[in-house]
Design a protein around this motif. Sequence first.
Motif, mmCIF file in Angstrom:
data_model
loop_
_atom_site.group_PDB
_atom_site.id
_atom_site.type_symbol
_atom_site.label_atom_id
_atom_site.label_comp_id
_atom_site.label_asym_id
_atom_site.label_seq_id
_atom_site.Cartn_x
_atom_site.Cartn_y
_atom_site.Cartn_z
ATOM 1 N N LEU A 1 0.712 -1.173 0.015
ATOM 2 C CA LEU A 1 -0.288 -0.725 -0.297
ATOM 3 C C LEU A 1 1.126 1.146 0.040
ATOM 4 N N ARG A 2 0.525 2.617 -0.826
ATOM 5 C CA ARG A 2 1.777 2.930 -1.138
ATOM 6 C C ARG A 2 1.086 4.499 -1.041
ATOM 7 N N TYR A 3 2.130 5.007 -0.409
ATOM 8 C CA TYR A 3 1.135 6.874 -0.062
ATOM 9 C C TYR A 3 2.745 7.940 -0.270
ATOM 10 N N ASP A 4 2.277 8.658 -1.020
ATOM 11 C CA ASP A 4 3.462 9.739 -1.687
ATOM 12 C C ASP A 4 3.630 11.063 -0.522
ATOM 13 N N LEU A 5 4.057 11.232 0.087
ATOM 14 C CA LEU A 5 4.912 12.353 0.126
ATOM 15 C C LEU A 5 4.318 13.907 0.345
ATOM 16 N N PRO A 6 4.282 14.700 0.642
ATOM 17 C CA PRO A 6 4.061 16.059 0.399
ATOM 18 C C PRO A 6 5.170 16.165 0.145
ATOM 19 N N ASP A 7 5.303 17.112 -1.054
ATOM 20 C CA ASP A 7 6.534 18.086 -1.808
ATOM 21 C C ASP A 7 7.715 18.514 -0.552
ATOM 22 N N TYR A 8 6.827 19.612 0.215
ATOM 23 C CA TYR A 8 8.383 19.736 1.441
ATOM 24 C C TYR A 8 8.056 18.780 2.553
ATOM 25 N N HIS A 9 8.429 17.509 2.107
ATOM 26 C CA HIS A 9 8.652 16.600 2.870
ATOM 27 C C HIS A 9 9.630 15.685 2.856
ATOM 28 N N ILE A 10 9.984 15.910 1.071
ATOM 29 C CA ILE A 10 11.079 15.224 0.305
ATOM 30 C C ILE A 10 12.246 16.185 0.074
ATOM 31 N N ARG A 11 13.004 15.244 0.838
ATOM 32 C CA ARG A 11 14.202 15.484 0.445
ATOM 33 C C ARG A 11 15.057 15.497 -0.435
#
Length: 181
Positions: free
Chosen positions: A75-85
């Motif tokens: 099961l997948r979820y995407d990180l919000p842009d502000y959480h992507i390093r």
Amino acid sequence: MIDKQGYRANVGIVITNDKQQVLLAKRHNQDSWQLPQGGIDQGENDLEALFRELNEEIGLTRSDVNVIAKTPKWLRYDLPDYHIRRSQKPICVGQKQVWFLLRLTSSEDNIKLDTHSDIEFDDWAWVDYWNPIEEVIDFKKPIYEDMLKALAPVLFNNQHKIPAHYSRPLKCSAIVLNKAK
């Protein structure tokens, strides 16, 4: 382990008690609640990761729980842009998770949040089964709904009602590993 699409492999842990409540944990030094979860290390399978994370985050061992069921697929979820390093390589855009449903078989006194140097949680509580969807950070709500819907029939022996406001279609059905008692 981050795959070619940028998703980090992860196990999620739903611990239940005899009242069919779920253990929800408060992130260390934050006002943020979630279910225990953690990455699958290189060379580790999902069950090995489950027991390692269970011990690291909650202080429980394999002898403290009964593994009842798991989700059958990632099961997948995407990180919000502000959480992507973006400076981190490879870039992690989200998580793909296999969730396990566990029954606590030992005393809840065995739950220890401070047994490792990297403390994840500083408090925990037993909550209603559906409560984690409301408590978790917004971008994780859909995966929590999908996972809890998949595991509920096993825990409640198909005698459950999904709250009407959780309207996402069922994504998968759990794989039963041991009968819930």
